[in-house]
Scaffold this active site. Structure first.
Site, PDB file in Angstrom:
ATOM      1  N   ASP A   3      -2.320  -8.081  11.778  1.00  0.00           N
ATOM      2  CA  ASP A   3      -3.679  -8.490  11.407  1.00  0.00           C
ATOM      3  C   ASP A   3      -4.206  -9.651  12.231  1.00  0.00           C
ATOM      4  O   ASP A   3      -5.398  -9.939  12.228  1.00  0.00           O
ATOM      5  CB  ASP A   3      -3.713  -8.878   9.926  1.00  0.00           C
ATOM      6  N   HIS A   6      -2.050  -8.862   2.078  1.00  0.00           N
ATOM      7  CA  HIS A   6      -1.738  -7.569   2.725  1.00  0.00           C
ATOM      8  C   HIS A   6      -2.876  -7.243   3.703  1.00  0.00           C
ATOM      9  O   HIS A   6      -3.186  -8.043   4.570  1.00  0.00           O
ATOM     10  CB  HIS A   6      -1.516  -6.530   1.616  1.00  0.00           C
ATOM     11  N   ARG A  64       3.089  -4.305  16.861  1.00  0.00           N
ATOM     12  CA  ARG A  64       1.700  -3.841  16.719  1.00  0.00           C
ATOM     13  C   ARG A  64       0.739  -4.908  17.248  1.00  0.00           C
ATOM     14  O   ARG A  64      -0.338  -4.603  17.757  1.00  0.00           O
ATOM     15  CB  ARG A  64       1.388  -3.510  15.246  1.00  0.00           C
ATOM     16  N   SER A  97       0.828  -1.215   0.000  1.00  0.00           N
ATOM     17  CA  SER A  97       0.000   0.000   0.000  1.00  0.00           C
ATOM     18  C   SER A  97       0.862   1.266   0.000  1.00  0.00           C
ATOM     19  O   SER A  97       0.575   2.212  -0.741  1.00  0.00           O
ATOM     20  CB  SER A  97      -0.964   0.009   1.189  1.00  0.00           C
ATOM     21  N   HIS A 109       5.728 -12.583   7.791  1.00  0.00           N
ATOM     22  CA  HIS A 109       5.940 -11.202   7.355  1.00  0.00           C
ATOM     23  C   HIS A 109       7.112 -11.130   6.397  1.00  0.00           C
ATOM     24  O   HIS A 109       8.076 -11.884   6.530  1.00  0.00           O
ATOM     25  CB  HIS A 109       6.180 -10.262   8.539  1.00  0.00           C
TER      26      HIS A 109
END
Ligand code: NMX
Ligand code: MLT
Length: 435
Positions: free
Chosen positions: A373, A272, A327, A242, A318
């Site tokens: 995610d 993604h 995160r 992105s 990843h």
């Protein structure tokens, strides 16, 4: 004055000078080389982009302008009645490299709220989308349509000096960020609720207004979750799909609206940003299949079936990270504080204990640990935002902050059109054989 634009006007000439000097001294230095495998392997690890807002360390994770996530949580201004950083403050940091004061942050909140009005035709465009059109497709469609009022495109058409590119880009970026909120709210309310979208409150912060257009602002914990969420997902250096897409499209001097719409289309892919939606479906299917038996054996059996069917475990792995995503950890800490007993949180925690060993045994993925995610969906579920197909839109509202901050610098620094060299396999063979 103390506005972000004023501060940028001071910083830009300094940065231009700094880079000019840096390049004149080191412009010829070699910073890496490229192998054939990297060319066939998704350009992994090729050092080829400049991105100012953040740098990703494989073990430590992201740092925004040098600050880790816990440091940002400590140093960035939060709402007077909360403790998570305000995404406005993170944006200020991404753009300037400086920790803002609360009053600077509040000026951004007010400015974004004031810029949030949507053209009528954009509202109608969203309203005419069938509910079966994926929320991310609706989102990117609406952002594309904002091109109608692009200050940059209009000024360019009338003959714009290169020195002024950044000023119009800045204006578009501020409008873009502001308008993601009512657009996302409208998509959500149209598809999943009554189609009525709460108006933006001019005296409230970005995250409150975001929670409010979705219909969840009566829960202050959810508003805090949005502050954390929108801060965490904003930026992850420049090479992810992105960020890179937004930067690439912007390099053709397409406006921030066209650039961000392209960025969102990349975010909408399952490898993604769409992985947050995939994770929820994965958790739900797994729960249906294994019921309450959360033993190692049962979970492992389920995971092996999935892997043997040639699919990925969503939320794990990843391209750059080689440890647990900080995160993920920040969201886990939020869950430990606000929803420690939630069964879905417990399921996610159980997976954290089991998946890394299974993926390690499977032996393919270079990183068996969870990414951002893997955790976000269950937090949203807990507060009643249960429609997982919408989750990537939240990611996109946040990612707009990172892409926009870099677009401003891209134009301020006069970055040229991006155009790497490609070869056919045949041409590569010749190249290699000529050595
Ligand atoms: N489950 C199963 N296999 C995996 C996984 C996983 N979670 N992650 C990587 N692999 C496989 C990968 O498909 C590849 O297989 P093959 O050789 O058959 O092509 C092999 O392991 C090597 O891949 P890596 O080099 O470890 O990973 P890569 O850099 O190519 O891709 C991801 C990174 C994130 C696309 C990959 O780990 C993945 O597909 N994860 C699951 C989807 C996901 O969670 N995406 C979200 C990432 C974060 N975000 O928001 O963008
Ligand atoms: C992101 O936030 O963009 C993802 O973690 C993907 C990446 O960094 O490659």
């Amino acid at each position: 004055g103390g506005s972000l634009k004023d501060r940028l006007s001071e910083l830009i000439p300094q940065k231009q000078e700094e880079i000019k000097k840096f390049r004149s001294e080191h412009g010829g230095d070699v910073v890496g080389n490229v192998t054939l495998d990297q060319m066939y392997g998704g350009a992994r690890g090729i050092r080829s982009l400049v991105w100012e807002g953040s740098v990703l360390d494989p073990s430590e994770g992201i740092r925004f302008r040098g600050y880790s996530i816990p440091e940002c949580q400590k140093l960035l201004p939060s709402s007077p009645n909360g403790k998570q950083p305000l995404p406005e403050s993170l944006f200020w940091l991404l753009v300037t490299g400086e920790i803002p004061t609360l009053s600077q942050v509040q000026s951004l909140s007010a400015e974004w709220a004031a810029r949030s009005q949507l053209p009528k035709f954009v509202e109608e465009l969203i309203d005419r989308c069938p509910p079966s059109l994926h929320p991310m497709a609706q989102f990117s469609l609406a952002i594309t349509a904002l091109e109608h009022d692009s200050a940059f495109a209009k000024a360019y058409e009338h003959g714009l000096s290169k020195h002024d590119y950044w000023k119009y880009t800045y204006e578009d970026c501020m409008d873009l960020i502001a308008k993601t909120v009512p657009i996302a709210g409208r998509i959500y309310r149209n598809i999943y609720r009554d189609g009525i979208v709460a108006p933006i409150q001019l005296d409230k912060d970005h995250s409150y207004n975001f929670a409010n257009v979705l219909g969840f602002a009566n829960n202050s914990e959810f508003v805090e979750l949005m502050r954390l969420y929108l801060s965490l997902h904003s930026d992850h250096e420049g090479g992810n799909v992105s960020a890179h897409t937004g930067h690439l499209v912007g390099s053709a001097l397409s406006s921030p609206f066209l650039s961000m719409a392209a960025s969102l289309n990349g975010l909408a892919g399952p490898l993604h940003g769409l992985a947050n939606q995939e994770v929820l479906s994965f958790l739900n299917t797994m729960k249906e299949e294994i019921g309450d038996d959360l033993s190692d054996e049962r979970i492992k059996g389920y995971l092996w079936d999935l892997l043997k069917s040639g699919r990925v475990v969503p939320g794990y792995g990843h391209a750059v990270l080689r440890k647990t995503d900080p995160r993920y950890t920040a969201q886990r800490e939020f869950a430990q504080e606000y929803l420690p007993k939630d069964p879905m949180f417990q399921l996610v925690s159980r997976l954290y204990e089991v998946v890394p060993s299974v993926l390690t045994e499977h032996g393919k993925t270079k990183n068996p640990f969870p990414n951002v995610d893997s955790h976000s969906g269950i937090l949203l579920q807990y507060y009643g935002l249960k429609e997982q197909n919408f989750y990537t839109v939240l990611f996109g509202v946040s990612r707009t902050l990172g892409v926009a901050s870099q677009l401003i610098w891209d134009r301020a620094l006069g970055f040229p059109i991006e155009r790497p060299k490609s070869f056919s396999t045949e041409a590569l063979k010749k190249l290699v054989n000529a050595k």
